[in-house]
Design an enzyme around this catalytic site. Structure first.
Site, mmCIF file in Angstrom:
data_model
loop_
_atom_site.group_PDB
_atom_site.id
_atom_site.type_symbol
_atom_site.label_atom_id
_atom_site.label_comp_id
_atom_site.label_asym_id
_atom_site.label_seq_id
_atom_site.Cartn_x
_atom_site.Cartn_y
_atom_site.Cartn_z
ATOM 1 N N SER A 259 0.815 -1.222 0.000
ATOM 2 C CA SER A 259 0.000 0.000 0.000
ATOM 3 C C SER A 259 0.845 1.268 0.000
ATOM 4 C CB SER A 259 -0.939 0.004 1.204
ATOM 5 O OG SER A 259 -0.202 0.058 2.415
ATOM 6 N N ASN A 260 2.157 1.144 0.204
ATOM 7 C CA ASN A 260 3.049 2.308 0.154
ATOM 8 C C ASN A 260 3.378 2.727 -1.272
ATOM 9 O OD1 ASN A 260 5.094 0.932 2.832
ATOM 10 N ND2 ASN A 260 3.332 2.273 2.995
ATOM 11 N N CYS B 10 -3.384 8.736 7.672
ATOM 12 C CA CYS B 10 -3.371 8.368 6.259
ATOM 13 C C CYS B 10 -4.195 7.103 6.015
ATOM 14 C CB CYS B 10 -1.916 8.165 5.829
ATOM 15 S SG CYS B 10 -1.704 7.570 4.139
#
Length: 249
Positions: free
Chosen positions: A82-83, A198
């Site tokens: 997901s980064n 986030c």
């Protein structure tokens, strides 16, 4: 506590530019205000980037590309899938971020010495991690850690470039000796519970590139003495409406 460091031979960070460096930095060398003096200042600089994620990725890329002599990278985390939509220097989920970031920086510019600090920033180790650097850039994502870094940088009088992002918006400022302090912008009663995460709200990938690149630019200005840094000023960016604004504090 000893800091884990890069297991490669350090680059030469003093002395005249080599023929390869002269070609590599040709556009800096011809840039009015930068020239050889500015490039030598970059080569001598020892800069610490805390956080090798969304903000750290463009910071690391541009400071390595610019020829910062010693580039420290501090991060305790590993790369996750997901980064990758925003942390563009990484490509392998599961790899420690400092290892991935160091590999990227060395491949981009072999003239840069990369030092890695693969541990979480905490009160007991932050001063030791910062020690020996001339400038700190904070790309972390929580207020508690940012406060620790700011206090640790303030104690020896190190300038600190600070950035933050959320959803479609971001901001950049510089804390430096003689200027307003971190506590002037973020009061002691502010905590992470007041800020959206986030994970909960999401984030536009390119936003981190906009803010991280501005942070790298501020770092280069501080190192070389070019221009007017964002001391006592916060530059904000609204990604939805493509608007920059500024306020003083």
């Amino acid at each position: 506590m000893a800091q884990p460091a890069a297991s490669v031979e350090p680059a030469v960070t003093s002395g005249p530019l080599s023929p390869d460096e002269t070609r590599r930095y040709a556009r800096h060398l011809t840039l009015k205000g930068m020239g050889g003096t500015g490039q030598q200042a970059l080569k001598r600089a020892r800069v610490l980037v805390v956080g090798a994620g969304g903000l750290g990725s463009p910071i690391i890329a541009y400071l390595a590309g610019a020829g910062v002599g010693t580039l420290g990278i501090a991060d305790h985390d590993a790369v996750s899938l997901s980064n990758l939509h925003r942390q563009v220097i990484h490509s392998e989920p599961g790899l420690p971020k400092v290892e991935s970031a160091a590999r990227f920086a060395r491949q981009l510019n072999p003239h840069v010495t990369v030092v890695t600090h693969a541990e979480r920033i905490e009160a007991h180790n932050v001063a030791a991690i910062i020690e020996g650097y001339d400038l700190v850039l904070d790309g972390t994502d929580n207020l508690a850690t940012r406060r620790l870094i700011a206090e640790a940088a303030e104690a020896p009088g190190l300038p600190l470039v600070s950035g933050a992002v959320s959803m479609f918006d971001g901001q950049v400022t510089v804390f430096a000796p003689g200027g307003p302090r971190f506590a002037d912008l973020y009061p002691a009663e502010a905590d992470d519970g007041d800020l959206p995460s986030c994970e909960a709200t999401g984030i536009l990938g390119p936003l981190t590139g906009v803010i991280g690149t501005l942070m790298a630019s501020e770092a280069i200005k501080l190192i070389t003495g070019i221009g007017t840094p964002l001391i006592g000023r916060v530059l904000t960016y609204d990604g939805k409406d493509a608007r920059f604004s500024e306020f003083s504090y």
